[in-house]
Each structure stands twice: as C-alpha cells, then as structure tokens.
Design a protein around this motif. Structure first.
Motif, PDB file in Angstrom:
ATOM      1  N   ASP A   1       5.130 -10.080   2.253  1.00 57.25           N
ATOM      2  CA  ASP A   1       4.182  -9.251   3.259  1.00 57.25           C
ATOM      3  C   ASP A   1       2.861 -10.093   3.030  1.00 57.25           C
ATOM      4  OD1 ASP A   1       6.167  -7.645   3.808  1.00 57.25           O
ATOM      5  OD2 ASP A   1       5.489  -5.958   2.575  1.00 57.25           O
ATOM      6  N   LEU A   2       2.533 -10.290   1.749  1.00 52.79           N
ATOM      7  CA  LEU A   2       1.121 -10.989   1.538  1.00 52.79           C
ATOM      8  C   LEU A   2       1.086 -12.419   2.393  1.00 52.79           C
ATOM      9  CD1 LEU A   2      -1.425 -11.419  -0.134  1.00 52.79           C
ATOM     10  CD2 LEU A   2      -0.132 -12.825  -1.721  1.00 52.79           C
ATOM     11  N   ILE A   3       2.218 -13.184   2.599  1.00 50.48           N
ATOM     12  CA  ILE A   3       2.191 -14.336   3.012  1.00 50.48           C
ATOM     13  C   ILE A   3       2.028 -14.043   4.707  1.00 50.48           C
ATOM     14  CG2 ILE A   3       3.542 -16.321   3.636  1.00 50.48           C
ATOM     15  CD1 ILE A   3       2.233 -16.472   1.017  1.00 50.48           C
ATOM     16  N   GLU A   4       2.703 -13.205   5.132  1.00 54.10           N
ATOM     17  CA  GLU A   4       2.722 -13.073   6.272  1.00 54.10           C
ATOM     18  C   GLU A   4       1.408 -12.348   6.957  1.00 54.10           C
ATOM     19  OE1 GLU A   4       5.932 -10.296   7.524  1.00 54.10           O
ATOM     20  OE2 GLU A   4       7.652 -11.678   7.145  1.00 54.10           O
ATOM     21  N   LEU A   5       0.808 -11.689   6.174  1.00 54.17           N
ATOM     22  CA  LEU A   5      -0.621 -11.209   6.676  1.00 54.17           C
ATOM     23  C   LEU A   5      -1.732 -12.309   6.355  1.00 54.17           C
ATOM     24  CD1 LEU A   5      -0.453  -7.741   4.572  1.00 54.17           C
ATOM     25  CD2 LEU A   5      -0.621  -7.961   6.910  1.00 54.17           C
TER      26      LEU A   5
ATOM     27  N   ARG B   1      -2.919  -7.638  -4.490  1.00 54.53           N
ATOM     28  CA  ARG B   1      -1.512  -8.037  -4.849  1.00 54.53           C
ATOM     29  C   ARG B   1      -1.264  -6.924  -5.956  1.00 54.53           C
ATOM     30  NH1 ARG B   1      -0.892 -12.007  -7.632  1.00 54.53           N
ATOM     31  NH2 ARG B   1       1.275 -12.788  -7.246  1.00 54.53           N
ATOM     32  N   ASN B   2      -1.211  -5.430  -5.618  1.00 51.68           N
ATOM     33  CA  ASN B   2      -0.973  -4.547  -6.501  1.00 51.68           C
ATOM     34  C   ASN B   2       0.473  -4.627  -7.410  1.00 51.68           C
ATOM     35  OD1 ASN B   2      -3.400  -3.283  -5.958  1.00 51.68           O
ATOM     36  ND2 ASN B   2      -2.596  -2.145  -4.256  1.00 51.68           N
ATOM     37  N   TYR B   3       1.229  -5.346  -7.156  1.00 49.11           N
ATOM     38  CA  TYR B   3       2.342  -5.582  -7.868  1.00 49.11           C
ATOM     39  C   TYR B   3       2.306  -6.729  -9.036  1.00 49.11           C
ATOM     40  CZ  TYR B   3       2.586  -9.409  -4.336  1.00 49.11           C
ATOM     41  OH  TYR B   3       2.399 -10.252  -3.626  1.00 49.11           O
ATOM     42  N   CYS B   4       0.970  -7.350  -9.071  1.00 44.89           N
ATOM     43  CA  CYS B   4       0.809  -8.346 -10.055  1.00 44.89           C
ATOM     44  C   CYS B   4       0.128  -7.761 -11.283  1.00 44.89           C
ATOM     45  CB  CYS B   4      -0.192  -9.297  -9.576  1.00 44.89           C
ATOM     46  SG  CYS B   4      -0.614 -10.505 -10.940  1.00 44.89           S
ATOM     47  N   GLU B   5       0.820  -8.109 -12.467  1.00 43.10           N
ATOM     48  CA  GLU B   5       0.361  -7.676 -13.896  1.00 43.10           C
ATOM     49  C   GLU B   5      -1.026  -7.589 -14.137  1.00 43.10           C
ATOM     50  OE1 GLU B   5       4.157  -9.897 -14.704  1.00 43.10           O
ATOM     51  OE2 GLU B   5       2.896  -9.579 -12.989  1.00 43.10           O
ATOM     52  N   HIS B   6      -1.812  -8.632 -13.500  1.00 47.25           N
ATOM     53  CA  HIS B   6      -3.298  -8.538 -13.699  1.00 47.25           C
ATOM     54  C   HIS B   6      -4.024  -8.178 -12.356  1.00 47.25           C
ATOM     55  CE1 HIS B   6      -3.414 -11.769 -17.240  1.00 47.25           C
ATOM     56  NE2 HIS B   6      -2.057 -11.376 -17.031  1.00 47.25           N
ATOM     57  N   ALA B   7      -3.356  -7.258 -11.683  1.00 47.97           N
ATOM     58  CA  ALA B   7      -4.127  -6.851 -10.396  1.00 47.97           C
ATOM     59  C   ALA B   7      -5.210  -6.118 -11.023  1.00 47.97           C
ATOM     60  CB  ALA B   7      -3.241  -5.915  -9.541  1.00 47.97           C
ATOM     61  N   GLU B   8      -5.375  -5.096 -11.881  1.00 49.27           N
ATOM     62  CA  GLU B   8      -6.553  -4.377 -12.353  1.00 49.27           C
ATOM     63  C   GLU B   8      -7.559  -5.368 -13.038  1.00 49.27           C
ATOM     64  OE1 GLU B   8      -7.476  -1.154 -11.950  1.00 49.27           O
ATOM     65  OE2 GLU B   8      -5.844  -0.957 -10.800  1.00 49.27           O
TER      66      GLU B   8
ATOM     67  N   GLU C   1      -3.981  -3.278   0.596  1.00 46.44           N
ATOM     68  CA  GLU C   1      -3.063  -3.137  -0.682  1.00 46.44           C
ATOM     69  C   GLU C   1      -1.882  -3.634  -0.056  1.00 46.44           C
ATOM     70  OE1 GLU C   1      -2.877   0.559  -2.357  1.00 46.44           O
ATOM     71  OE2 GLU C   1      -5.213   0.453  -2.533  1.00 46.44           O
ATOM     72  N   VAL C   2      -1.135  -4.513  -0.639  1.00 51.88           N
ATOM     73  CA  VAL C   2       0.244  -5.320  -0.485  1.00 51.88           C
ATOM     74  C   VAL C   2       1.147  -5.039  -1.380  1.00 51.88           C
ATOM     75  CG1 VAL C   2       1.293  -7.544   0.330  1.00 51.88           C
ATOM     76  CG2 VAL C   2      -1.201  -7.142   0.641  1.00 51.88           C
ATOM     77  N   SER C   3       2.424  -4.725  -0.933  1.00 53.59           N
ATOM     78  CA  SER C   3       3.449  -4.545  -2.249  1.00 53.59           C
ATOM     79  C   SER C   3       4.427  -5.561  -2.286  1.00 53.59           C
ATOM     80  CB  SER C   3       4.200  -3.201  -1.726  1.00 53.59           C
ATOM     81  OG  SER C   3       4.860  -3.119  -0.630  1.00 53.59           O
TER      82      SER C   3
END
Length: 300
Positions: free
Chosen positions: A226-230, A195-202, A220-222
């Motif tokens: 989309d994450l739930i579907e995958l 979840r690269n859109y999360c503030e804590h991804a790194e 990589e999910v944006s």
C-alpha cells in the motif's frame, strides 16, 4: 571428542540432573557419566559440580556450553543434509518475517539453497515483531527475521545481520525530489505516510516530531505494498529503511540530521533441533556480505 559425549553434556546442562538426562538420552546413568568424564578429561577440567539435588555448570562448563551446542547443531545439520541428499526427501523451510523486512533480501540465498534439494517447500509467515516471536515459540517457524523483537525469552537466540539507515522516499515528479539537499524545514509542508507496521515506527515518529514535523496528521499505512502505491500516486512522502525495495518511479533522498538506524536480526530457538534446510539457510545468512547489499540498495 565424540558427538554422543556432546549430546549427553547438553542434556545434563539442560535439566541439571544426571539421572533425568540419562533417561532423556535413553542410556544408563553410568554410561552417561562415563562419557561426560571422558569429555572433561579431553577438555582439561570439570564441566559440572556434582551437587544435590541439582548439578551445576562450572565456569569451564558455562564457557564451553555455547561452543558445544553450536558444534552439535552443526553436526546434526550436516547429517540431516546428507540424509536429504541420499533419500531425495522434500526439504522444508518455515521462516517468519516482520512486515517491515523486505523478502527480496532472502531471494539470492533461497535460490542458492534450493539447488541442494530435489524439492524444496517454503512457508513464509508475516506478522508484527510480537507475532514473529510467537511463531518461534510455538514452533510454527524455525527462523525469524526482524529488526527488533523486544521479547525477553531466554531461549531466543539472536544474530545481528546488518545495520541500516532510513531515507526519504517520494515520487520523482514531486518538487521536493528536485532538491539537491533536503532539510527538516523542507518537510514541514509535506504530507507523511507512516509505516505503523515497522518496529521502529514510534522511534522514527518521535525523531521527526522533535524536528518540528507534524506526524499526528499523517496518513497511516498498514502494508509495504500500500505504501508503494500511495507513493507512486504522489499522495505523500515516507521515511523508509535502505533495504526496502522501491520502483524506478520513486526517488530516495537523504535528510540532513536524520540519524535513525535499525539492526536486522536473525532469530532462532536455542536447544530446538533444526531441519537441514533451516541450518543451511542460517549459515548462509550469517555468512553473507550484507555491506554489498546495503551499498546497492542505497544507490538505487
């Protein structure tokens, strides 16, 4: 204590000049000075050092400033709310959220607040943590909700709402979902969805990498959708916060040794007058029992 005295105090504290503060408040300087002296007499000490070219807050003034500002904002919000009731005006709420904050967290509070107004308009803005900060700066949003903005702006007020942990989420049909206990070794053969859109991804990626998990060849999910579907398509597994909504087709599981947490904050702009709706929502969110929400999310 009169509200006009508090308003004059806040004006002087903002510009550190009695003449300019009087102009901003549309009163004469003697009237403003007299009101502040009356406030000082009631509080039992000087609030300002009358120096040239700029006035300075005393220790008492520094300590009283946040309290008096909160008092003034509450009184202003109450007047606005009463006026909205009386006139039947449309209430409006402009709130910005980062992509990683689930909107369902706000639904009970928004449902409660909409009953106070004849009509209520919501405007939701989504973005990265930096974009949420920009929405607040530009006045496009009155309130912001994010795990971490990381913006060094002295007018940005932040109130922690809750702290939550991260768990593994996967399709219930995946063999990994049948394990009673999951360790990092069990994840090394799995394909991760990041979840690269999360503030804590790194931060999360660094933690997984330190335990031997290959995050460099992950999907990589944006977006959360989309994450739930995958995940439902069993394309991979993901590590997500406790409050993220998931369907019954997916399962949450704790990973031994995974100690990643984030604190979700409510943000506002200091010194900027808020609408009655924003003030009411702020009080509801800051006074909410988030532990009950966290307990329900973790058990789902």
């Amino acid at each position: 204590m009169e509200m006009h005295q508090v308003r004059y105090f806040l004006a002087v504290a903002s510009v550190l000049n009695f003449t300019r503060a009087a102009d901003e408040c549309n009163v004469t300087q003697p009237s403003l000075t007299r009101a502040i002296k009356q406030l000082e007499a009631e509080l039992g000490g000087d609030l300002f050092r009358r120096e040239r070219p700029a006035a300075q807050l005393t220790e008492l003034g520094l300590r009283m400033h946040p309290l008096l500002r909160q008092c003034f904002e509450a009184a202003t919000g109450a007047r606005q709310l009463a006026s909205s009731f009386k006139s039947g005006e449309v209430g409006a709420l402009r709130i910005a959220l980062t992509h990683s904050v689930d909107l369902t967290l706000l639904i009970p509070h928004l449902d409660q607040i909409k009953r106070l107004f004849n009509r209520l308009e919501f405007r939701f803005l989504r973005g990265t943590s930096r974009e949420v900060a920009e929405f607040l700066k530009k006045g496009e949003a009155e309130l912001g909700i994010a795990a971490e903005i990381g913006e060094d702006w002295d007018r940005l007020d932040a109130w922690p709402l809750f702290t939550e942990s991260f768990q593994l989420v996967m399709n219930r049909q995946r063999p990994l979902a049948g394990l009673d206990r999951i360790e990092f070794e069990d994840l090394r053969a799995e394909q991760l969805l990041l979840r690269n859109y999360c503030e804590h991804a790194e931060r999360l990626s660094s933690s997984l990498r330190s335990h031997g998990i290959d995050v460099d060849h992950s999907h990589e999910v944006s977006s959360e959708r989309d994450l739930i579907e995958l995940l439902e398509a069993d394309i991979g597994i993901a590590v997500i916060p406790d409050t993220a909504s998931i369907p019954q087709t997916l399962k949450r599981s704790a990973v031994d040794g995974l100690d990643q947490r984030r604190t979700v904050h409510l943000y506002g702009v200091a010194g900027r007058q808020r609408t009655a709706v924003a003030s009411a929502v702020m009080r509801l969110l800051r006074g909410a029992d988030w532990q009950q929400v966290l307990g329900h999310s973790a058990s789902s």
